[in-house]
Design a protein around this motif. Sequence first.
Motif, PDB file in Angstrom:
ATOM      1  N   SER A  35       0.828  -1.206   0.000  1.00 33.17           N
ATOM      2  CA  SER A  35       0.000   0.000   0.000  1.00 33.17           C
ATOM      3  C   SER A  35       0.862   1.255   0.000  1.00 33.17           C
ATOM      4  O   SER A  35       1.999   1.227   0.455  1.00 33.17           O
ATOM      5  CB  SER A  35      -0.921   0.042   1.222  1.00 33.17           C
ATOM      6  N   TRP A  47      -4.561   6.070   4.292  1.00 32.82           N
ATOM      7  CA  TRP A  47      -4.314   5.085   3.246  1.00 32.82           C
ATOM      8  C   TRP A  47      -4.675   5.702   1.892  1.00 32.82           C
ATOM      9  O   TRP A  47      -5.714   6.371   1.760  1.00 32.82           O
ATOM     10  CB  TRP A  47      -5.154   3.840   3.504  1.00 32.82           C
ATOM     11  N   GLY A  50      -3.748   0.485  -2.714  1.00 36.51           N
ATOM     12  CA  GLY A  50      -3.187  -0.821  -2.438  1.00 36.51           C
ATOM     13  C   GLY A  50      -3.172  -1.687  -3.680  1.00 36.51           C
ATOM     14  O   GLY A  50      -3.979  -1.502  -4.600  1.00 36.51           O
ATOM     15  N   THR A  98       4.009  -2.480   3.772  1.00 34.39           N
ATOM     16  CA  THR A  98       3.566  -3.843   3.531  1.00 34.39           C
ATOM     17  C   THR A  98       2.167  -4.025   4.107  1.00 34.39           C
ATOM     18  O   THR A  98       1.784  -3.368   5.083  1.00 34.39           O
ATOM     19  CB  THR A  98       4.528  -4.838   4.171  1.00 34.39           C
ATOM     20  N   VAL A  99       1.403  -4.904   3.495  1.00 34.57           N
ATOM     21  CA  VAL A  99       0.028  -5.174   3.926  1.00 34.57           C
ATOM     22  C   VAL A  99       0.021  -6.476   4.705  1.00 34.57           C
ATOM     23  O   VAL A  99       0.522  -7.493   4.229  1.00 34.57           O
ATOM     24  CB  VAL A  99      -0.907  -5.241   2.712  1.00 34.57           C
ATOM     25  N   SER A 103      -7.277  -6.685   4.136  1.00 31.59           N
ATOM     26  CA  SER A 103      -7.591  -5.434   3.453  1.00 31.59           C
ATOM     27  C   SER A 103      -6.320  -4.630   3.235  1.00 31.59           C
ATOM     28  O   SER A 103      -5.380  -4.693   4.043  1.00 31.59           O
ATOM     29  CB  SER A 103      -8.585  -4.612   4.290  1.00 31.59           C
ATOM     30  N   TYR A 104      -6.295  -3.848   2.170  1.00 31.25           N
ATOM     31  CA  TYR A 104      -5.129  -2.998   1.914  1.00 31.25           C
ATOM     32  C   TYR A 104      -4.946  -1.940   2.986  1.00 31.25           C
ATOM     33  O   TYR A 104      -3.861  -1.373   3.127  1.00 31.25           O
ATOM     34  CB  TYR A 104      -5.257  -2.335   0.545  1.00 31.25           C
ATOM     35  N   THR A 105      -6.006  -1.658   3.727  1.00 30.75           N
ATOM     36  CA  THR A 105      -5.891  -0.697   4.813  1.00 30.75           C
ATOM     37  C   THR A 105      -5.293  -1.313   6.075  1.00 30.75           C
ATOM     38  O   THR A 105      -5.036  -0.607   7.042  1.00 30.75           O
ATOM     39  CB  THR A 105      -7.260  -0.087   5.144  1.00 30.75           C
ATOM     40  N   ASP A 106      -5.081  -2.623   6.081  1.00 32.07           N
ATOM     41  CA  ASP A 106      -4.407  -3.306   7.196  1.00 32.07           C
ATOM     42  C   ASP A 106      -2.917  -3.353   6.901  1.00 32.07           C
ATOM     43  O   ASP A 106      -2.361  -4.412   6.597  1.00 32.07           O
ATOM     44  CB  ASP A 106      -4.953  -4.728   7.370  1.00 32.07           C
ATOM     45  N   TYR A 107      -2.291  -2.209   6.967  1.00 30.26           N
ATOM     46  CA  TYR A 107      -0.880  -2.136   6.601  1.00 30.26           C
ATOM     47  C   TYR A 107       0.000  -2.041   7.848  1.00 30.26           C
ATOM     48  O   TYR A 107      -0.452  -1.568   8.908  1.00 30.26           O
ATOM     49  CB  TYR A 107      -0.618  -0.941   5.686  1.00 30.26           C
TER      50      TYR A 107
END
Length: 121
Positions: A35, A47, A50, A98-99, A103-107
Amino acid sequence: EVQLVESGGGLVQPGGSLRLSCTASGFNFAFSAMSWVRQAPGKELEWVAGINNLGRYIEYADSVKGRFIISRDNAKNTLYLQMNSLVTEDTAMYYCATVRGPSYTDYDMPRGQGTQVTVSS
């Protein structure tokens, strides 16, 4: 050790473009979703976009959709963010991350020094 080095930021006028790069090392980049995130002065991390490990599934924040393009080159261990039609609200420090989650927001918290993007006339 995971290392992420961002570059490509700078000062640009509204309406202009920039291309950010993030060079990764210390982990298997080709197997990792990534992301882009940003932090404006006095604000929390936001964010931005991603991309999955093969670059086939991409998502964008509403604030950048239609203007930014995320991409990657696994052979070069590099993540990109093409930013077009920049507005003053895009001014921020940009980081790649890095993810870790579904979810891409969980980085993961950004590890690099970031690259500053300033949009101003």
